[in-house]
Write a protein that holds these residues in place. Structure first.
Motif, PDB file in Angstrom:
ATOM      1  N   THR A  30       0.839  -1.201   0.000  1.00  0.00           N
ATOM      2  CA  THR A  30       0.000   0.000   0.000  1.00  0.00           C
ATOM      3  C   THR A  30       0.874   1.250   0.000  1.00  0.00           C
ATOM      4  N   SER A  31       1.884   1.258   0.857  1.00  0.00           N
ATOM      5  CA  SER A  31       2.778   2.405   0.920  1.00  0.00           C
ATOM      6  C   SER A  31       3.585   2.542  -0.368  1.00  0.00           C
ATOM      7  N   LEU A  32       4.053   1.406  -0.899  1.00  0.00           N
ATOM      8  CA  LEU A  32       4.839   1.450  -2.137  1.00  0.00           C
ATOM      9  C   LEU A  32       4.025   2.045  -3.287  1.00  0.00           C
ATOM     10  N   ILE A  33       2.830   1.558  -3.479  1.00  0.00           N
ATOM     11  CA  ILE A  33       1.992   2.056  -4.580  1.00  0.00           C
ATOM     12  C   ILE A  33       1.676   3.528  -4.374  1.00  0.00           C
ATOM     13  N   THR A  34       1.327   3.898  -3.134  1.00  0.00           N
ATOM     14  CA  THR A  34       0.988   5.292  -2.853  1.00  0.00           C
ATOM     15  C   THR A  34       2.144   6.223  -3.166  1.00  0.00           C
ATOM     16  N   HIS A  35       3.350   5.866  -2.694  1.00  0.00           N
ATOM     17  CA  HIS A  35       4.512   6.733  -2.908  1.00  0.00           C
ATOM     18  C   HIS A  35       4.993   6.690  -4.355  1.00  0.00           C
ATOM     19  N   LEU A  36       4.900   5.535  -5.001  1.00  0.00           N
ATOM     20  CA  LEU A  36       5.320   5.440  -6.399  1.00  0.00           C
ATOM     21  C   LEU A  36       4.433   6.305  -7.291  1.00  0.00           C
ATOM     22  N   HIS A  37       3.139   6.220  -7.095  1.00  0.00           N
ATOM     23  CA  HIS A  37       2.226   7.052  -7.894  1.00  0.00           C
ATOM     24  C   HIS A  37       2.453   8.531  -7.606  1.00  0.00           C
ATOM     25  N   ALA A  38       2.684   8.855  -6.311  1.00  0.00           N
ATOM     26  CA  ALA A  38       2.924  10.252  -5.957  1.00  0.00           C
ATOM     27  C   ALA A  38       4.215  10.763  -6.602  1.00  0.00           C
ATOM     28  N   PHE A  39       5.242   9.926  -6.642  1.00  0.00           N
ATOM     29  CA  PHE A  39       6.505  10.302  -7.291  1.00  0.00           C
ATOM     30  C   PHE A  39       6.293  10.579  -8.778  1.00  0.00           C
ATOM     31  N   ILE A  40       5.569   9.695  -9.445  1.00  0.00           N
ATOM     32  CA  ILE A  40       5.325   9.877 -10.883  1.00  0.00           C
ATOM     33  C   ILE A  40       4.581  11.179 -11.141  1.00  0.00           C
ATOM     34  N   ARG A  41       3.595  11.479 -10.300  1.00  0.00           N
ATOM     35  CA  ARG A  41       2.848  12.728 -10.468  1.00  0.00           C
ATOM     36  C   ARG A  41       3.731  13.936 -10.160  1.00  0.00           C
ATOM     37  N   GLU A  42       4.536  13.835  -9.086  1.00  0.00           N
ATOM     38  CA  GLU A  42       5.341  14.984  -8.662  1.00  0.00           C
ATOM     39  C   GLU A  42       6.327  15.433  -9.725  1.00  0.00           C
ATOM     40  N   VAL A  43       6.984  14.479 -10.385  1.00  0.00           N
ATOM     41  CA  VAL A  43       7.982  14.848 -11.397  1.00  0.00           C
ATOM     42  C   VAL A  43       7.402  14.862 -12.799  1.00  0.00           C
ATOM     43  N   ASP A  44       6.107  14.561 -12.916  1.00  0.00           N
ATOM     44  CA  ASP A  44       5.436  14.508 -14.229  1.00  0.00           C
ATOM     45  C   ASP A  44       6.239  13.613 -15.177  1.00  0.00           C
ATOM     46  N   LEU A  45       6.442  12.378 -14.752  1.00  0.00           N
ATOM     47  CA  LEU A  45       7.326  11.457 -15.465  1.00  0.00           C
ATOM     48  C   LEU A  45       6.841  11.195 -16.887  1.00  0.00           C
ATOM     49  N   LYS A  46       7.775  11.310 -17.839  1.00  0.00           N
ATOM     50  CA  LYS A  46       7.457  11.095 -19.257  1.00  0.00           C
ATOM     51  C   LYS A  46       7.626   9.620 -19.612  1.00  0.00           C
ATOM     52  N   PRO A  47       6.902   9.141 -20.630  1.00  0.00           N
ATOM     53  CA  PRO A  47       6.999   7.722 -21.010  1.00  0.00           C
ATOM     54  C   PRO A  47       8.424   7.279 -21.328  1.00  0.00           C
ATOM     55  N   ASP A  48       9.219   8.131 -22.016  1.00  0.00           N
ATOM     56  CA  ASP A  48      10.582   7.725 -22.348  1.00  0.00           C
ATOM     57  C   ASP A  48      11.455   7.664 -21.091  1.00  0.00           C
ATOM     58  N   GLU A  49      11.166   8.530 -20.117  1.00  0.00           N
ATOM     59  CA  GLU A  49      11.916   8.491 -18.862  1.00  0.00           C
ATOM     60  C   GLU A  49      11.572   7.239 -18.070  1.00  0.00           C
ATOM     61  N   TRP A  50      10.309   6.867 -18.065  1.00  0.00           N
ATOM     62  CA  TRP A  50       9.892   5.641 -17.375  1.00  0.00           C
ATOM     63  C   TRP A  50      10.553   4.424 -18.010  1.00  0.00           C
ATOM     64  N   MET A  51      10.617   4.413 -19.346  1.00  0.00           N
ATOM     65  CA  MET A  51      11.253   3.284 -20.025  1.00  0.00           C
ATOM     66  C   MET A  51      12.739   3.229 -19.712  1.00  0.00           C
ATOM     67  N   ARG A  52      13.398   4.376 -19.625  1.00  0.00           N
ATOM     68  CA  ARG A  52      14.819   4.372 -19.263  1.00  0.00           C
ATOM     69  C   ARG A  52      14.996   3.833 -17.850  1.00  0.00           C
ATOM     70  N   GLY A  53      14.057   4.147 -16.976  1.00  0.00           N
ATOM     71  CA  GLY A  53      14.111   3.598 -15.626  1.00  0.00           C
ATOM     72  C   GLY A  53      13.962   2.087 -15.628  1.00  0.00           C
ATOM     73  N   ILE A  54      13.034   1.573 -16.430  1.00  0.00           N
ATOM     74  CA  ILE A  54      12.860   0.127 -16.544  1.00  0.00           C
ATOM     75  C   ILE A  54      14.117  -0.525 -17.108  1.00  0.00           C
ATOM     76  N   GLU A  55      14.698   0.102 -18.114  1.00  0.00           N
ATOM     77  CA  GLU A  55      15.925  -0.438 -18.705  1.00  0.00           C
ATOM     78  C   GLU A  55      17.073  -0.416 -17.697  1.00  0.00           C
ATOM     79  N   PHE A  56      17.121   0.620 -16.858  1.00  0.00           N
ATOM     80  CA  PHE A  56      18.155   0.700 -15.816  1.00  0.00           C
ATOM     81  C   PHE A  56      18.005  -0.450 -14.831  1.00  0.00           C
ATOM     82  N   LEU A  57      16.784  -0.715 -14.376  1.00  0.00           N
ATOM     83  CA  LEU A  57      16.572  -1.802 -13.425  1.00  0.00           C
ATOM     84  C   LEU A  57      16.848  -3.156 -14.078  1.00  0.00           C
ATOM     85  N   THR A  58      16.496  -3.293 -15.341  1.00  0.00           N
ATOM     86  CA  THR A  58      16.793  -4.532 -16.057  1.00  0.00           C
ATOM     87  C   THR A  58      18.304  -4.760 -16.127  1.00  0.00           C
TER      88      THR A  58
END
Length: 302
Positions: A30-58
């Motif tokens: 619950t806390s993870l989802i709440t903070h993750l969604h809040a982070f995405i909204r706070e920085v107005d994360l772009k689709p290409d930035e999210w994909m770079r994040g996924i690629e980084f974790l991969t």
């Protein structure tokens, strides 16, 4: 619920946890989802930035193998590992206090814990007190000694010290292809809680920077270095074990450890000595160092 905006999306994701049967898992998620969604909204994360994040974790996962744990390195360099360590030690102290395990006579603070790091290798050989655990390892010889006691100052006979470090150039055995264990040992205290052994004076070194964590540090404008230190896991029956370091006083980067692991109480003076007879009677034909540190373990709450 079919979400029609970003706030409803968060609520919909949280509602999917209603079937969770493990309360602690539900709380964490619950806390993870709440903070993750809040982070995405706070920085107005772009689709290409999210994909770079996924690629980084991969890439972080792909960099891991039997001897390299890039995710631990990621956790360490973000300060997450140290945060978990601090909270865990505080939790143990509170539990012991509630259970009355510390008692009114406790006068010595528990030795502070710090990060384990990515180079722990289980199964180090057990050696007697006085052994040279880094024989043949590059580096300046150092005599380590001290005691393991409880927080009332009572010696803990047979306490186990699981010890490891890099060599005098900051290189760990796990970083050398095909190398066996080096500068590692498990040593038990004597009847008076004393320990002593020989190793090397540890040097500062950079964490691995040839992977995704190195690229992250570069992007953050941060150096990758850790001050000189030796690792120890210290444990005894009926006491709370600790994983900690001894840091070399005056080492480069002592004030800016890349993994935030330095605690002032763990900084130790390494005293230089000329060639001659060491405290344990050994004769050395080269200069050497000595370091003394007493560990204090907290009685467990159960």
């Amino acid at each position: 619920m079919t979400p029609s905006n970003e706030n409803e999306l968060t609520q919909a994701a949280l509602q999917r946890l209603e079937g969770a049967t493990d309360p602690r898992f539900a709380q964490v998620m619950t806390s993870l989802i709440t903070h993750l969604h809040a982070f995405i909204r706070e920085v107005d994360l772009k689709p290409d930035e999210w994909m770079r994040g996924i690629e980084f974790l991969t890439a972080t996962g792909q960099a891991c193998d039997a001897k390299r744990q890039e995710f631990i390195l990621l956790s360490d360099t973000l300060g997450a590992s140290m945060m978990v360590v601090m909270l865990d030690q505080l939790r143990a102290a509170r539990e012991a206090e509630r259970a009355g395990a510390t008692g009114s006579l406790a006068v010595t603070p528990t030795t502070e814990a710090t990060v384990q790091g990515p180079y722990y290798w289980a199964g180090a050989p057990e050696m007697p007190c006085g052994a040279d655990i880094a024989k043949g390892t590059p580096g300046e010889p150092t005599f380590y000694s001290g005691r393991v006691t409880d927080t009332r100052g009572q010696p803990l006979a047979g306490a186990l010290l699981d010890i490891w470090s890099g060599d005098g150039e900051g290189v760990y055995d796990m970083q050398v292809e095909g190398a066996g264990m080096a500068a590692r040992a498990r040593i038990r205290t004597d009847a008076e809680g004393r320990y002593w052994f020989w190793s090397i004076r540890p040097s500062y070194y950079p964490v691995p920077v040839d992977g995704p964590v190195g690229r992250m540090l570069d992007g953050m404008g941060r150096h990758p270095n850790r001050p000189g230190h030796i690792h120890m896991m210290v444990s005894a029956p009926a006491h709370v074990p600790i994983t900690t370091h001894l840091f070399v006083a005056g080492s480069p980067y002592i004030d800016s450890d890349a993994v935030f692991g330095v605690r002032p109480s763990l900084i130790v003076d390494f005293e230089p000595h000329p060639a001659g007879t060491a405290p344990d009677g050994r004769t050395l034909d080269t200069p050497y160092w000595s370091a003394h540190y007493d560990f204090h373990l907290q009685p467990s709450a159960v």
